[in-house]
Every structure is written in structure tokens, then in C-alpha cells.
Write an enzyme that holds these catalytic residues in place. Structure first.
Site, PDB file in Angstrom:
ATOM      1  CE  LYS A   1      45.738  43.483  50.911  1.00  0.00           C
ATOM      2  NZ  LYS A   1      46.965  44.289  51.020  1.00  0.00           N
TER       3      LYS A   1
ATOM      4  CG  ASP B   1      48.367  47.052  53.009  1.00  0.00           C
ATOM      5  OD1 ASP B   1      47.511  46.751  52.161  1.00  0.00           O
ATOM      6  OD2 ASP B   1      49.510  47.457  52.713  1.00  0.00           O
TER       7      ASP B   1
ATOM      8  CG  HIS C   1      50.939  39.927  51.895  1.00  0.00           C
ATOM      9  ND1 HIS C   1      50.046  39.279  51.083  1.00  0.00           N
ATOM     10  CD2 HIS C   1      50.888  41.236  51.520  1.00  0.00           C
ATOM     11  CE1 HIS C   1      49.486  40.160  50.254  1.00  0.00           C
ATOM     12  NE2 HIS C   1      49.974  41.348  50.511  1.00  0.00           N
TER      13      HIS C   1
HETATM   14  P1  NDP Z   1      40.208  50.632  40.120  1.00  0.00           P
HETATM   15  O1  NDP Z   1      39.350  51.683  40.708  1.00  0.00           O
HETATM   16  O2  NDP Z   1      41.444  51.004  39.385  1.00  0.00           O
HETATM   17  O3  NDP Z   1      39.330  49.761  39.098  1.00  0.00           O
HETATM   18  C1  NDP Z   1      38.017  49.349  39.400  1.00  0.00           C
HETATM   19  C2  NDP Z   1      37.435  48.604  38.220  1.00  0.00           C
HETATM   20  O4  NDP Z   1      36.116  48.209  38.595  1.00  0.00           O
HETATM   21  C3  NDP Z   1      37.313  49.440  36.960  1.00  0.00           C
HETATM   22  O5  NDP Z   1      37.532  48.626  35.838  1.00  0.00           O
HETATM   23  C4  NDP Z   1      35.855  49.880  37.009  1.00  0.00           C
HETATM   24  O6  NDP Z   1      35.316  50.101  35.741  1.00  0.00           O
HETATM   25  C5  NDP Z   1      35.213  48.646  37.593  1.00  0.00           C
HETATM   26  N1  NDP Z   1      33.913  48.936  38.200  1.00  0.00           N
HETATM   27  C6  NDP Z   1      33.646  49.785  39.213  1.00  0.00           C
HETATM   28  N2  NDP Z   1      32.315  49.785  39.459  1.00  0.00           N
HETATM   29  C7  NDP Z   1      31.762  48.925  38.600  1.00  0.00           C
HETATM   30  C8  NDP Z   1      30.425  48.494  38.344  1.00  0.00           C
HETATM   31  N3  NDP Z   1      29.385  48.956  39.052  1.00  0.00           N
HETATM   32  N4  NDP Z   1      30.198  47.606  37.362  1.00  0.00           N
HETATM   33  C9  NDP Z   1      31.228  47.128  36.622  1.00  0.00           C
HETATM   34  N5  NDP Z   1      32.515  47.488  36.815  1.00  0.00           N
HETATM   35  C10 NDP Z   1      32.764  48.381  37.788  1.00  0.00           C
HETATM   36  O7  NDP Z   1      40.538  49.618  41.305  1.00  0.00           O
HETATM   37  P2  NDP Z   1      41.754  48.565  41.416  1.00  0.00           P
HETATM   38  O8  NDP Z   1      41.894  47.863  40.128  1.00  0.00           O
HETATM   39  O9  NDP Z   1      42.933  49.226  41.985  1.00  0.00           O
HETATM   40  O10 NDP Z   1      41.219  47.601  42.564  1.00  0.00           O
HETATM   41  C11 NDP Z   1      40.155  46.692  42.384  1.00  0.00           C
HETATM   42  C12 NDP Z   1      40.095  45.820  43.636  1.00  0.00           C
HETATM   43  O11 NDP Z   1      41.264  45.036  43.751  1.00  0.00           O
HETATM   44  C13 NDP Z   1      39.994  46.627  44.936  1.00  0.00           C
HETATM   45  O12 NDP Z   1      39.220  45.931  45.852  1.00  0.00           O
HETATM   46  C14 NDP Z   1      41.446  46.669  45.411  1.00  0.00           C
HETATM   47  O13 NDP Z   1      41.551  46.832  46.802  1.00  0.00           O
HETATM   48  C15 NDP Z   1      41.898  45.283  44.998  1.00  0.00           C
HETATM   49  N6  NDP Z   1      43.347  45.192  44.842  1.00  0.00           N
HETATM   50  C16 NDP Z   1      44.004  46.052  44.016  1.00  0.00           C
HETATM   51  C17 NDP Z   1      45.356  45.951  43.836  1.00  0.00           C
HETATM   52  C18 NDP Z   1      46.075  46.852  42.909  1.00  0.00           C
HETATM   53  O14 NDP Z   1      47.291  46.661  42.760  1.00  0.00           O
HETATM   54  N7  NDP Z   1      45.424  47.818  42.290  1.00  0.00           N
HETATM   55  C19 NDP Z   1      46.159  44.926  44.554  1.00  0.00           C
HETATM   56  C20 NDP Z   1      45.369  44.049  45.367  1.00  0.00           C
HETATM   57  C21 NDP Z   1      44.028  44.198  45.499  1.00  0.00           C
HETATM   58  P3  NDP Z   1      35.001  51.613  35.279  1.00  0.00           P
HETATM   59  O15 NDP Z   1      36.330  52.291  35.240  1.00  0.00           O
HETATM   60  O16 NDP Z   1      34.364  51.438  33.964  1.00  0.00           O
HETATM   61  O17 NDP Z   1      34.100  52.211  36.325  1.00  0.00           O
HETATM   62  C1  BG6 Z   2      49.964  44.608  48.926  1.00  0.00           C
HETATM   63  C2  BG6 Z   2      49.804  45.761  49.871  1.00  0.00           C
HETATM   64  O1  BG6 Z   2      49.108  43.561  49.272  1.00  0.00           O
HETATM   65  O2  BG6 Z   2      51.307  44.144  48.975  1.00  0.00           O
HETATM   66  C3  BG6 Z   2      50.762  46.865  49.529  1.00  0.00           C
HETATM   67  O3  BG6 Z   2      48.463  46.247  49.787  1.00  0.00           O
HETATM   68  C4  BG6 Z   2      52.178  46.349  49.467  1.00  0.00           C
HETATM   69  O4  BG6 Z   2      50.674  47.926  50.473  1.00  0.00           O
HETATM   70  C5  BG6 Z   2      52.252  45.125  48.583  1.00  0.00           C
HETATM   71  O5  BG6 Z   2      52.992  47.381  48.943  1.00  0.00           O
HETATM   72  C6  BG6 Z   2      53.628  44.490  48.672  1.00  0.00           C
HETATM   73  O6  BG6 Z   2      53.726  43.490  47.715  1.00  0.00           O
HETATM   74  P1  BG6 Z   2      55.143  43.100  47.100  1.00  0.00           P
HETATM   75  O7  BG6 Z   2      54.827  41.970  46.172  1.00  0.00           O
HETATM   76  O8  BG6 Z   2      55.645  44.325  46.409  1.00  0.00           O
HETATM   77  O9  BG6 Z   2      55.990  42.707  48.256  1.00  0.00           O
END
Ligand code: NDP
Ligand code: BG6
Length: 493
Positions: free
Chosen positions: A155, A242, A247
Site C-alpha cells: 500500500k 489508510d 487492513h
Molecule cells: P522513503 O522515501 O523512505 O524511501 C524511498 C526509497 O526509494 C529510497 O531508498 C530511495 O532511494 C528510493 N528511490 C526513490 N526514487 C528512486 C528512483 N528514481 N530510483 C531508485 N530508487 C529510488 O519511503 P518509504 O520507504 O517510507 O516508502 C516506500 C513506499 O512504501 C511508499 O510507497 C510508502 O507509502 C510505502 N510504505 C511504507 C511504509 C513504511 O513503514 N515506511 C509502510 C507501508 C508502505 P534514494 O534515497 O537513493 O533516493
Molecule cells: C499502516 C498504516 O498500514 O498500518 C499506519 O499506514 C498504521 O497508519 C499501521 O499506523 C498500523 O499497523 P500496526 O501493525 O502497527 O497495527
């Protein structure tokens, strides 16, 4: 190496390629989960874990960033000093820009070095969904999409039906549906899977699991945290997108689905899909949106986004006709707890009416409470006789299955199970494209009908707005108990 988890299934030697391998998701969830699986011996020294991102990063910097997220595993009694170093040997870092294609040759060389029909090659797109399509096209043009390749995404899979459909089209243009693993991390939680065991591995509940015996179902997913650093993502999303679209609807599906004939990916998902398609669009009075009081101050602008939502759902089929499913979720609530409460119908006739010790004790219905987190467990509330002479005094007692007391040890994080399932080729706990679309088809009208209505404000540390779902009254919700394990029935005294 430590042997912490009993009877882990064998997983074939695999390559995990995490695109976005330096991001928050990768460092906070994916790599720590792989490290735990390494400690358990499921991830072996023959695996390769390839982190691809735009930035050039040294192994040492990567290790320094990852280490704080692996602390729990690092300080586990069975972890040896050398384990983290050995784990890092599996990690390869690749500089890759999805948009320009820079670095794709190096990735292709690495992938082909070990490519074999029986060695799963798992591409995990830990990047923004706007990069899903370009990532798939790049992998295709780099020649690394092979029959043994798998794709993992999670997601947000769309903002509405149309955008979810477009994402599905982008993924399916390159990967077959059988190669696509859409994560809903709730399905990887132990207690969520246990819900299926409870229903389908026991005979006693199934005959009661319908509108003849069940009065209503409540699902609460309560969080104490606010939106914090994620405010800008969250403000575009809100609790309905969200949490409910994914979920909570998955939990509704697992409670309401018919038994599949096998625990097989398509059969389980077919049954969940039938539930999603049976959901009736709620009336406006059956949707309550709330916002915690300092949300706008945190965000720095005014906003109609809901940080809380409660819904009364109806599953329109023979089994569930007339049984409301009340669901609620929110940020900055009174406690962090997720529970499913099945409330059974009241007894048809009270033979103990003259022996009551108080009006509200023995009138409680039977309840099955499935605690998803924390302090995972299952409770069955029964009415019992208070011990001792002095008449037939009744009080509510509990059969209590605490996972901690029964199984001990740590429960693996959802990502551990899900990541291993991708290597094992088991899609049962992953969402199929038609499921995602059916969930959006249900959610879209709710979003459309409520978008202009300002959410009701609620105080942080409560269970949401006071006027919570029309006509239900303040004591209607069954709030999660703060300590699930040691709780004693308080009406006994
Ligand atoms: P971040 O911004 O922390 O990380 C993004 C990653 O993507 C970095 O490693 C970045 O590398 C890379 N990236 C961005 N642009 C490019 C590109 N053009 N080519 C190659 N690599 C690229 O994001 P998140 O990790 O938080 O989230 C990633 C996805 O997962 C999102 O869609 C988010 O909604 C989803 N998600 C995240 C969760 C979380 O807990 N964080 C939970 C559930 C879903 P660089 O730094 O080198 O640019
Ligand atoms: C994520 C949502 O998918 O689930 C968050 O984006 C939320 O907003 C989280 O906090 C909750 O997950 P858990 O495993 O902590 O219940």
C-alpha cells in the site's frame, strides 16, 4: 546460529532485490525481518539481498543505518556477536535510478550471475507507487523478468478504484498475476492467521458462526500515536483509505468468509472476494468520521481529513443478514489495541431470573474476543456460577488463551512470514488484484459521500468522538481491555 523459532518451513535459496533498499520501509521493516529469518536459519548464506537505490552508499554506512532497527534481534539472548556481520555479507548494494535507467546493467549482471529456474528472484518495490510502473518497465527492459521472478508491492495500492486499476494494469503489463504479491501486513500477523485456524480447524464455532447465533461483530484497531512525520501522506489519505480499505476490510473478510475447501491461495481469496462484493454501501448515518483536536496544528493547515472512522457495515448474504459489523479505527486513541469481538445473542429464556445477584452481571451475552495485538490471545466470555453456598449467583468468567502463556517466546513480525511466503511461492496471505478493486469499489462511494463533511473533533486519549455512530449510545462500543492477559472479571467482587 540461533534456533529461536520452532519448525520453520524450508525456504529455497533466493535473491531478494529491494528497490528503494535504503528507504524507511526497507530499513525499518524488510531488512530486520530478513535478519530475524537469517538468525532462524531460514535465510541461509546462499541467499543474496540486493538493496537498490539512487544514492551511492557504502556497506558500512548501510550497516550503520540498519543496525538501530535490528536492535531487538541483535540483543536477543541467542544472537551471536558475529551474526550481524555474517548477515551483511549477503547484502549487495546497487546504485540504480529507476527513471533514468542508470545502474540497470549492473543489476542485470548480478541477477543473471545466479539465475536458475528453482531460485526465486524477488523484486520488492519499496518505492512510491508512482514508480511502480517505471520500475516494472525497467526490469523488463533490463531482461531480469524471468519465469522464477516475483514482484512484491504494498500500500497505498491506489487512492481510489480508478488509480488502483491503473496500478494493476502497470504491474500486469510485465508480471503475471501469479508472480505478484500484494502485501497487506495485517495478513502476516500471527493472530490474524489464527482467526482462520480458530474458525476452520475447530468444529465448535462454525455451527454458531451465523445470524442465528451472533448478534453483532465489533472490530477495533486503536492506535495511540498521531500522524507524526507522515502528516503530508496521511492528510491525502485519512483513516478510511489508510486503514479501512485494506487492513480492516481484510479482517471483516476473515470473520465473514465461507470456509474454502482447501487452504489454498485462490480458494481463500475467492471467498474473501465474495465477502467484499457482498458489502452494502453504508447510509451516511452509519459512517462517523473524527479528527483529533490538535491535528490541524500539527499539519499546519486546515483539513477535513479523518484521523478516526467508525462504520456500521452489512454483509449482504444468507449467513450474515441482520448482523451488523461495527468497525472503528483511529489515531491518538486511549490505548493501542486491536480486537475483534463476536457478541452472541442473548439466551432465549432465563431460568435463573430469581437467583440474580445483580441485574447487569449475568445478563451479559457470550462473547468471543480475539485480541490481535498487543498481548495476543483469544477469550471466551461465559456466565458461570459464583462458588459457595448462598443461592445461584452468576457472574461472567472467561476462558483465556494467551499466546504468550501458551506458546511463549517472541511472535515473528508480519513481514517475516510474508517475505518467506514470497520465496516459497505461497500467495494465500497476499491480496489479488480483484480483491483490491472490490475493496475500492466499496470504499469509493463512502469517500465521495463524506468528503465535504467536516469530521467531529475528539480529545486525544479517548476512543473518538462522543456522538459515535447514530443511535448506538455511549456504552455501545466494547473498549479493548488495557491488560488482556491478567484481566479479571470486575463484576465478580
Ligand atoms: P522513503 O522515501 O523512505 O524511501 C524511498 C526509497 O526509494 C529510497 O531508498 C530511495 O532511494 C528510493 N528511490 C526513490 N526514487 C528512486 C528512483 N528514481 N530510483 C531508485 N530508487 C529510488 O519511503 P518509504 O520507504 O517510507 O516508502 C516506500 C513506499 O512504501 C511508499 O510507497 C510508502 O507509502 C510505502 N510504505 C511504507 C511504509 C513504511 O513503514 N515506511 C509502510 C507501508 C508502505 P534514494 O534515497 O537513493 O533516493
Ligand atoms: C499502516 C498504516 O498500514 O498500518 C499506519 O499506514 C498504521 O497508519 C499501521 O499506523 C498500523 O499497523 P500496526 O501493525 O502497527 O497495527
Amino acid at each position: 546460529m540461533a534456533e529461536m523459532m520452532p519448525q520453520s518451513a524450508l525456504v529455497p535459496d533466493s535473491d531478494y532485490i529491494i528497490i528503494g533498499g535504503t528507504g524507511d520501509l526497507a530499513l525499518r521493516k524488510i531488512f530486520p525481518a530478513l535478519f530475524w529469518r537469517f538468525l532462524d536459519g531460514q535465510v541461509t548464506s546462499s541467499f543474496r539481498l540486493i538493496a537498490a537505490a539512487r544514492q551511492e552508499i557504502s556497506k558500512k554506512d548501510f550497516a550503520d543505518r540498519l543496525r538501530p532497527f535490528c536492535e531487538e534481534a541483535l540483543y536477543h539472548a541467542d544472537t551471536k556477536d558475529t551474526d550481524f556481520e555474517l548477515f551483511l555479507k549477503l547484502v549487495h548494494l546497487v546504485k540504480l535510478d529507476i527513471l533514468s535507467g542508470e545502474g540497470a546493467d549492473r543489476l542485470a549482471t548480478l541477477v543473471h550471475e545466479k539465475a536458475k529456474a528453482d531460485r526465486p528472484c524477488i523484486f520488492y518495490l519499496a518505492v512510491a507507487p508512482s514508480l511502480f510502473g517505471p520500475s516494472c518497465q525497467l526490469l523488463k527492459s533490463a531482461g531480469v523478468v524471468l519465469p522464477q521472478s516475483r514482484l512484491v508491492v504494498e500500500k497505498p495500492l491506489g487512492h481510489d478504484y480508478a488509480s488502483a486499476e491503473a496500478i494493476g494494469t502497470e504491474l500486469q503489463a510485465v508480471f503475471d498475476e501469479k508472480q505478484i504479491y500484494r502485501i497487506d501486513h495485517y495478513l502476516g500477523k500471527e493472530t490474524v492467521q489464527n482467526l482462520m485456524a480458530l474458525r476452520f480447524a475447530n468444529v465448535i464455532f462454525e455451527s454458531q458462526w451465523n445470524n442465528a447465533a451472533i448478534d453483532h461483530v465489533q472490530i477495533t484497531v486503536a492506535e495511540t500515536v498521531g500522524v507524526g512525520q507522515r502528516a503530508s501522506y496521511y492528510d491525502d489519505s485519512g483513516a478510511i483509505r489508510d486503514m479501512v480499505q485494506n487492513h480492516i476490510l481484510q479482517l471483516v473478510c476473515l470473520v465473514a468468509m465461507e470456509p474454502p475447501s482447501h487452504f489454498d491461495a485462490d480458494q481463500v481469496r475467492d471467498e474473501k472476494l465474495r465477502v467484499l462484493r457482498a458489502l452494502r454501501t453504508p447510509d451516511l448515518g452509519d459512517v462517523m468520521r473524527g479528527q483529533y483536536q490538535d491535528y490541524e496544528a500539527e499539519l499546519g493547515k486546515s483539513s477535513n481529513t479523518e484521523t478516526y472512522v467508525a462504520l456500521k457495515l452489512a454483509v449482504n448474504n444468507w449467513r450474515w443478514a441482520g448482523v451488523p459489523f461495527y468497525v472503528r479505527t483511529g489515531k491518538k486513541l486511549a490505548t493501542r489495541a486491536s480486537e475483534i469481538v463476536i457478541t452472541f445473542k442473548s439466551k432465549p429464556h432465563d431460568i435463573f431470573a430469581n437467583g440474580r445477584s445483580s441485574a447487569d452481571q449475568d445478563d451479559l451475552p457470550n462473547r468471543l474476543i480475539i485480541r490481535l495485538q498487543p498481548a495476543e490471545g483469544v477469550k471466551l466470555q461465559l456466565i458461570s456460577k459464583e462458588p459457595g453456598p448462598g443461592g445461584m449467583r452468576l457472574f461472567p468468567a472467561e476462558l483465556n488463551l494467551s499466546f504468550d502463556d501458551t506458546f511463549g517466546g517472541r511472535l515473528p513480525d508480519a513481514y517475516e512470514r510474508l517475505l518467506m511466503d514470497t520465496a516459497r511461492g505461497n500467495q494465500t496471505l497476499f491480496m489479488r488484484h480483484d480483491e483490491v478493486l472490490a475493496a475500492w469499489a466499496f470504499i469509493d462511494p463512502i469517500l465521495r459521500d463524506t468528503a465535504e463533511r467536516p469530521p467531529a473533533l475528539y480529545k486525544a486519549g479517548t476512543f473518538g468522538p462522543e456522538d459515535n455512530l447514530s443511535g448506538q449510545g455511549p456504552s455501545f462500543w466494547i473498549d479493548p481491555q488495557s491488560d488482556f492477559r491478567s484481566e479479571q472479571p470486575d463484576s465478580h467482587s
